[in-house]
Design a protein around this motif. Structure first.
Motif, PDB file in Angstrom:
ATOM      1  N   THR A 125       1.099  -1.043   0.009  1.00 48.64           N
ATOM      2  CA  THR A 125      -0.223   0.172  -0.103  1.00 48.64           C
ATOM      3  C   THR A 125       0.731   0.974   0.488  1.00 48.64           C
ATOM      4  O   THR A 125       1.887   1.191   1.013  1.00 48.64           O
ATOM      5  N   ASP A 127      -1.000   4.360  -0.536  1.00 46.06           N
ATOM      6  CA  ASP A 127      -1.121   5.873   0.151  1.00 46.06           C
ATOM      7  C   ASP A 127      -2.691   5.059   0.255  1.00 46.06           C
ATOM      8  O   ASP A 127      -3.454   4.391  -0.354  1.00 46.06           O
ATOM      9  N   CYS A 128      -3.502   6.075   1.701  1.00 43.84           N
ATOM     10  CA  CYS A 128      -4.614   5.411   1.583  1.00 43.84           C
ATOM     11  C   CYS A 128      -5.010   6.474   2.574  1.00 43.84           C
ATOM     12  O   CYS A 128      -4.770   6.845   3.059  1.00 43.84           O
ATOM     13  N   ASN A 159     -10.546   2.672  14.323  1.00 43.94           N
ATOM     14  CA  ASN A 159      -9.508   2.640  13.839  1.00 43.94           C
ATOM     15  C   ASN A 159      -8.825   2.746  12.363  1.00 43.94           C
ATOM     16  O   ASN A 159      -8.856   1.652  11.514  1.00 43.94           O
ATOM     17  N   GLU A 161      -6.603   3.929  11.074  1.00 41.81           N
ATOM     18  CA  GLU A 161      -5.352   3.654  10.708  1.00 41.81           C
ATOM     19  C   GLU A 161      -4.907   2.614  10.397  1.00 41.81           C
ATOM     20  O   GLU A 161      -4.482   1.790   9.467  1.00 41.81           O
ATOM     21  N   LYS A 162      -6.085   1.809  11.640  1.00 36.62           N
ATOM     22  CA  LYS A 162      -5.496   0.471  11.065  1.00 36.62           C
ATOM     23  C   LYS A 162      -5.758  -0.527  10.608  1.00 36.62           C
ATOM     24  O   LYS A 162      -5.479  -1.325   9.350  1.00 36.62           O
ATOM     25  N   CYS A 164      -6.228   1.352   7.130  1.00 37.96           N
ATOM     26  CA  CYS A 164      -5.269   1.214   6.164  1.00 37.96           C
ATOM     27  C   CYS A 164      -4.243   0.550   6.301  1.00 37.96           C
ATOM     28  O   CYS A 164      -3.538   0.596   4.773  1.00 37.96           O
ATOM     29  N   LEU A 165      -3.681   0.560   7.424  1.00 32.27           N
ATOM     30  CA  LEU A 165      -2.006  -0.290   7.355  1.00 32.27           C
ATOM     31  C   LEU A 165      -2.891  -2.098   6.564  1.00 32.27           C
ATOM     32  O   LEU A 165      -1.961  -3.036   5.723  1.00 32.27           O
ATOM     33  N   GLU A 166      -4.110  -2.734   7.353  1.00 30.02           N
ATOM     34  CA  GLU A 166      -4.343  -3.616   6.448  1.00 30.02           C
ATOM     35  C   GLU A 166      -4.952  -4.195   5.342  1.00 30.02           C
ATOM     36  O   GLU A 166      -5.830  -4.651   5.083  1.00 30.02           O
ATOM     37  N   SER A 168      -4.376  -4.004   2.357  1.00 31.43           N
ATOM     38  CA  SER A 168      -4.862  -5.307   1.275  1.00 31.43           C
ATOM     39  C   SER A 168      -5.264  -6.827   1.694  1.00 31.43           C
ATOM     40  O   SER A 168      -5.654  -7.134   0.884  1.00 31.43           O
TER      41      SER A 168
END
Length: 459
Positions: A125, A127-128, A159, A161-162, A164-166, A168
């Motif tokens: 990733t 950008d999100c 959350n 941000e979490k 976006c981190l995951e 994919s």
């Protein structure tokens, strides 16, 4: 010419592609379609679990997500960059038994496939951008219009941000499936094929292009290439293809495949002839002094040189170079003739699930020549009369037994191929100039456009 070639084409003795594939925009749309239920399941689990009210009397009015529905899930191509994932999720939220509201979570993420230090492809990733908006009720003047919800309790509970981190992981082909692309696949009990990505994919208007190098293993050891490959460029379709995926295999790939089979001994075959030593003695007089009893004649063919596959327009042929030991007895203990056999046979190609089925469809030419003889000189015409029918019939039959399980194509786990159309192309001769180099390098290839199909889950 050789000097010019050496200047224009760098030597790729160990790292040169011989096949590849293009995942088209249609294929990306299909992957998004089958990923949508998976994404909804993942988000429902993550969001509803994280918003469950704490069992404490001090927070009786905490917001709780009671429904998660993915309304939009799309995956589009960005040429020269990667992919864009767009998700819209409708959330049903309650803070008390009688108070409910709707929120919309929107996620816009840029993804691309990279190659990690271990040589595996992985989804990254870059950008999100998540946004959370409240959807106004139908009683409000601006009907169903979302507006930004800033600083609410719901924002704090989710959350983003979490997520976006995951992000994919919301797709059905996370890194575990991409790693399965490079897994070794069996051809015969002691022969395997493996497709190794040479670099991160490229992104064009036609799709995501990946170049692969094939290695063949015999008894666990990688065999050397039979000849140095001509660098192979994945041929791009001239216009947008309706197929999800386009695979291409060079002439060198097929020659390497048959060379691996030859190295593993799979092309060494025993052929039982209808002849006996007594019937041969009627045509070859010295046979009578070698055998006191009538025994069946056996031909044992072994490779004397690496096979070669030739691709022409709409046609593929394999050239086999064999030596047939001819003798009698169950273990060919009494060999009396050795014959060189050169076979040119037409190949038929088809696809079943994720395997390419290769079979010898027809023998186009066979040449026999005497190598050694313990029964005196024998004319070529007599050799052909005695042994040609058995070789013509049995050699293709034995090879087809070896190849009947097929050769696994490059694929990722849980997907099979449908609507397959195989075409064979011969690259036209072109003037060798630097700006013509990419088309010159493509050479002759087999093109396999197909659609992806997600396998139904069992259990």
């Amino acid at each position: 010419l050789s000097i010019l070639l050496s200047l224009l084409v760098p030597a790729h003795t160990t790292r040169s592609p011989d096949c590849g594939g293009i995942l088209t925009p249609s294929g990306l749309r299909y992957l998004a379609e089958v990923s949508k239920p998976h994404a909804e399941s993942v988000l429902r689990r993550d969001l509803m679990d994280s918003s469950a009210p704490a069992p404490s009397p001090t927070s009786p009015s905490r917001n709780q997500i009671i429904s998660v529905k993915v309304d939009k899930f799309s995956l589009t191509l960005i040429p020269d960059t990667g992919m864009r994932l767009s998700i819209e999720v409708d959330l049903g939220i309650t803070s008390a038994p009688s108070a409910t509201k709707e929120m919309r979570l929107s996620i816009l993420a840029d993804l691309h496939v990279d190659m990690n230090p271990e040589g595996n492809l992985e989804l990254v990733t870059s950008d999100c951008k998540p946004t959370l908006e409240e959807v106004q009720s139908t009683e409000q003047t601006d009907r169903s219009a979302p507006h930004k919800s800033s600083g609410s309790d719901v924002d704090k509970q989710i959350n983003v941000e979490k997520i976006c981190l995951e992000v994919s992981k919301l797709l059905l082909f996370p890194n575990e499936r991409l790693m399965s692309l490079a897994a070794p696949f069996p051809i015969t009990p002691n022969c395997q094929v493996q497709y190794l990505p040479l670099a991160a994919p490229m992104y064009s208007e036609q799709g995501i292009i990946i170049s692969l190098q094939t290695t063949f293993q015999v008894a666990g050891a990688v065999i050397p290439l039979p000849v140095s490959p001509v660098p192979f460029s994945m041929p791009e379709p001239a216009r947008s293809s309706p197929s999800h995926l386009i695979l291409a295999f060079s002439e060198h790939f097929y020659t390497s495949l048959f060379s691996a089979l030859e190295e593993s001994g799979a092309l060494n075959v025993s052929l039982l002839s209808s002849l006996t030593t007594a019937t041969l003695a009627e045509r070859i007089t010295q046979m009578g002094s070698l055998f006191q009893e009538d025994l069946p004649v056996v031909l044992q063919a072994v490779s004397r040189s690496s096979p070669h596959v030739v691709l022409e327009e709409d046609k593929a042929t394999v050239q086999l170079f064999l030596t047939a030991q001819i003798g009698a007895g169950p273990s060919l203990s009494q060999s009396f003739l050795s014959v060189n056999v050169d076979v040119t046979a037409r190949l038929h190609l088809s696809v079943a699930d994720t395997r390419m089925i290769i079979s010898v469809a027809a023998v186009e030419d066979i040449e026999l020549s005497l190598a050694t003889s313990d029964v005196g000189p024998i004319l070529a015409a007599l050799l052909e009369e005695l042994f040609l029918p058995t070789i013509r019939e049995e050699v293709p039959a034995q090879i087809n037994k070896v190849l009947r399980q097929g050769v696994f194509l490059p694929h990722i786990a849980s997907f099979t191929y449908t609507n397959v159309n195989i075409t064979i192309h011969k690259a036209p001769c072109s003037v060798l100039l630097p700006f013509f180099l990419p088309s010159f390098l493509a050479r002759d290839y087999v093109l396999i456009p197909c659609n992806l199909q997600l396998e139904a889950r069992t259990g």
